[in-house]
Enzyme design. Sequence first.
Site, mmCIF file in Angstrom:
data_model
loop_
_atom_site.group_PDB
_atom_site.id
_atom_site.type_symbol
_atom_site.label_atom_id
_atom_site.label_comp_id
_atom_site.label_asym_id
_atom_site.label_seq_id
_atom_site.Cartn_x
_atom_site.Cartn_y
_atom_site.Cartn_z
ATOM 1 N N GLU A 182 36.744 42.325 28.475
ATOM 2 C CA GLU A 182 35.972 43.567 28.438
ATOM 3 C C GLU A 182 34.925 43.454 27.322
ATOM 4 O OE1 GLU A 182 36.686 46.270 30.703
ATOM 5 O OE2 GLU A 182 37.666 44.493 31.473
ATOM 6 N N ASP A 193 43.790 47.753 29.145
ATOM 7 C CA ASP A 193 43.259 47.437 30.472
ATOM 8 C C ASP A 193 44.415 47.345 31.490
ATOM 9 O OD1 ASP A 193 40.904 46.204 32.131
ATOM 10 O OD2 ASP A 193 42.550 44.784 32.344
ATOM 11 N N LYS A 197 45.311 49.717 34.931
ATOM 12 C CA LYS A 197 45.580 49.166 36.266
ATOM 13 C C LYS A 197 46.980 49.556 36.734
ATOM 14 C CE LYS A 197 42.433 45.323 35.377
ATOM 15 N NZ LYS A 197 42.336 43.991 34.765
#
Length: 408
Positions: A182, A193, A197
């Site tokens: 990122e 992250d 998800k």
Amino acid sequence: MSKKLKLGLFGLGSVGQGFYELLDQSKSPNLEIKKIVIKNPTKTRTIESSIFSTTPTDILDDLEIDIVVELIDDAAVALEILKQSLQRRKPVVTANKKMLAENLEEIFWLQKKYNTPVLYEGAVCGSIPIIRNLEMHYAYDALESFEGIFNGSTNYILTKMIDEKMSYEGALGQAQKLGFAESDPTLDVKGYDARYKLAISIAHAFGCFVKPSNILGIGIDKLSAYDIRFAKQQGCTIKLIAKAQKIGNKVFGIVAPTLIPLENPLANIKNEFNGLTLIGASTGLQMLTGKGAGSLPTGLVVLSDVASLASGFKYPYPKTTDDNSVAFEKDALINVYISSITSGVIRITDFEEFTGGYQGQGAHFMKGWISIKKLLEWIDRKDLSVLLTGDSYFRVYEPKKAHEFSLA
Ligand code: HSE
């Protein structure tokens, strides 16, 4: 597809460029990018300049544009673009996992309100079709649990550190150079992250919405050389694992570094690849794997979402119920190793069920079942690191009653 569909693209970063390139190469007679809204007009680009704009309404208010493809970095701006697109009845394809994870319940209702779909396969594990599978393939199978590697950068870093003895900083630098990380890589290494998800996947696997801030996320940034040596001694490797499990009407989830035995298929998922195993009541164990990050793998999934919208596909959300009968539960018991280089830092009473202490590789390891709440208290401690055991599952947390501790 009969009519030629015109697309408006927001963002031309790594995924945006992959998407543009693949659409261009496909020479599709049915899809055409009409406008690309970018932030920085001074950047040198190879694409003909008349297609660019810096004004969002050049896409949003263009009645000829049928589909909005949102691929920018900023989650707040991405949410605004999504809302304004839906208000104008323009279907949206997005890969913005932070925006989706933090607002998924609202986005679910907005799709119903405006009768306009949003597809976001590119938000979870790059090229692997996870959302579609959870929605359709597992629509009628009662999923019990799933776990996997949901972040390509940390898998790349761990592969380089463990298999090639590269330094943490060197491996992170390479992951950044290769475009996996990122723009703020702490989102990768601290597990944010993967939490985004996981939150999105939980909604599609079990039909309940959970804010990522309610999922405990432990990153790989505190793993030590002792942990890596300890893992090898145990016949394991270390992976950053996101996992979720449904017990009755409760859903549990966590992201944490995990000891994975070398014979577990997840141990062989290396570099920027992602992979997950799922256990369904009828299917038993299944596995999905593929590239989890990168311009073309993710760009292709975005293109596939656009093609799916063009043929009328939308997520049916078959497991989401109006009464929210299935709910995410923050706390649970989980089986862990805690390591520290100094002894006496962790107490046996920190565990609900203590199963052993080890001195090895210059560090002290304690093993047992511990509450997620307790692990959360230690999240900022630099002198401790946490490794889930590879066979760990969730147990419903029923705190010990006071009298069980009583000496009277
Ligand atoms: N930074 C992310 C990763 C990109 O490394 O997995 C793909 O979502």
